[in-house]
Design an enzyme around this catalytic site. Structure first.
Site, PDB file in Angstrom:
ATOM      1  N   GLU A   1       0.806  -1.226   0.000  1.00 57.60           N
ATOM      2  CA  GLU A   1       0.000   0.000   0.000  1.00 57.60           C
ATOM      3  C   GLU A   1       0.839   1.276   0.000  1.00 57.60           C
ATOM      4  O   GLU A   1       0.308   2.370  -0.196  1.00 57.60           O
ATOM      5  CB  GLU A   1      -0.928   0.021   1.227  1.00 57.60           C
ATOM      6  CG  GLU A   1      -2.012  -1.035   1.213  1.00 57.60           C
ATOM      7  CD  GLU A   1      -3.194  -0.653   0.343  1.00 57.60           C
ATOM      8  OE1 GLU A   1      -3.174   0.444  -0.255  1.00 57.60           O
ATOM      9  OE2 GLU A   1      -4.142  -1.460   0.250  1.00 57.60           O
TER      10      GLU A   1
ATOM     11  N   GLU B   1       8.676 -21.879   5.242  1.00 55.28           N
ATOM     12  CA  GLU B   1       9.287 -21.058   6.296  1.00 55.28           C
ATOM     13  C   GLU B   1      10.602 -21.645   6.787  1.00 55.28           C
ATOM     14  O   GLU B   1      11.400 -20.962   7.437  1.00 55.28           O
ATOM     15  CB  GLU B   1       8.331 -20.864   7.465  1.00 55.28           C
ATOM     16  CG  GLU B   1       8.076 -22.076   8.321  1.00 55.28           C
ATOM     17  CD  GLU B   1       7.218 -21.744   9.534  1.00 55.28           C
ATOM     18  OE1 GLU B   1       7.615 -22.176  10.643  1.00 55.28           O
ATOM     19  OE2 GLU B   1       6.179 -21.076   9.398  1.00 55.28           O
TER      20      GLU B   1
END
Length: 299
Positions: free
Chosen positions: A81, A112
């Site tokens: 954003e 991960e």
């Protein structure tokens, strides 16, 4: 050996599967609220992180978010954003998510642990970059490995974790410990821990936007107006701050090539050259630019 806070099991009588549906939802919402209180405790560290964030942008470095799983999604939600909200160039933002950012909704858990991928990605880290590493446990191998490589290169590190005194926090220049309560669904850190991470990241990046001069009177004066809604918002911002009619604001925005800060100064009767000179002089902060214009009009 006791479990870390993020893996603790609910206390007796606090199990959502034994509650009414209404009470279960209420307990889940209460868990989110409790998680947010942990963010307030970390306010000084969030402020320090925001300063590193702003310094990195000014120096032309990259904001490199590093995480896995749900923490990676929180990183993506914040970083993606930034161009639209604050006009930060896209090339200054990277999201290094274990396994890559999912484009098909698939997010395998084993990524991960992929140290080899972390090692490969670490080669592209530049000393001017800022690593923003996020891990609920504070021990996730992927972000921890990248943070270790960054440390060797002298790269600044901001780390967010929901367990205190964990390896990721210990390696960081700014350690943001978000000590959220045990999850109402044991180990499901997409709940309270994820909420706290998102709130902390939002607070950090928004304060950085303020430090960079991209916020004025609570308005996004450096937004990227690349759709109809945002063009309307930008013209409204120009009209409000410059105190001019909407048509004049739209004309100023057009003349300013969509740059809201420049348009505000044009709407205040500045030339493009004078507007750009003022913004350079005041490091992109609009308030001193407007004060300068006000002083000139009074003399």
């Amino acid at each position: 050996m006791s479990l870390p806070q993020t893996e603790m099991t609910p206390t007796q009588g606090n199990c959502i599967d034994a509650m009414s549906h209404v009470d279960a939802v209420s307990a889940l919402v209460d868990g989110q609220i409790s998680a947010l209180l942990a963010v307030k405790v970390a306010t000084p560290q969030i402020v320090a992180a925001a300063h590193l964030f702003a310094d990195t942008v000014r120096a032309g470095g990259r904001l490199t978010y590093v995480a896995a799983g749900s923490s990676g999604l929180m990183a993506l939600a914040d970083g993606a954003e930034l161009p639209g909200t604050f006009g930060i160039p896209q090339e200054q933002i990277r999201i290094l998510m274990a396994g890559g950012v999912p484009i098909d909704g698939k997010m395998p858990g084993d990524t991960e642990d992929d140290i080899a991928q972390a090692d490969t990605l670490s080669a592209s880290i530049d000393p001017k970059d800022l690593i923003i590493a996020i891990s609920a446990s504070g021990t996730t191998p992927f972000p921890l490995e990248i943070a270790r490589h960054a440390k060797v290169k002298g790269v600044k590190i901001v780390a967010l974790a929901n367990n205190a005194a964990t390896p990721l926090l210990e390696i960081a220049d700014v350690a943001v410990a978000l000590e959220t309560p045990a999850e109402i669904l044991a180990g499901s850190t997409r709940l309270g821990a994820g909420t706290a991470q998102k709130a902390a990241l939002n607070a950090m990046s928004t304060l950085a936007g303020v430090l960079l001069g991209h916020v004025h009177d609570g308005l996004m004066v450096n937004l990227l107006a690349d759709n109809a809604k945002l063009r309307t918002r930008a013209s409204g911002i120009v009209a409000q701050i410059a105190d001019v009619p909407k048509a004049a604001a739209e004309a100023a925005l057009s003349a300013a090539n969509g740059n809201a800060k420049r348009a505000i100064l044009l709407a205040k009767d500045c030339t493009i050259e004078a507007a750009d000179a003022l913004l350079r002089e005041h490091d992109g902060h609009l308030r001193p630019c407007l004060a300068n214009l006000s002083d000139q009009s009074e003399n």
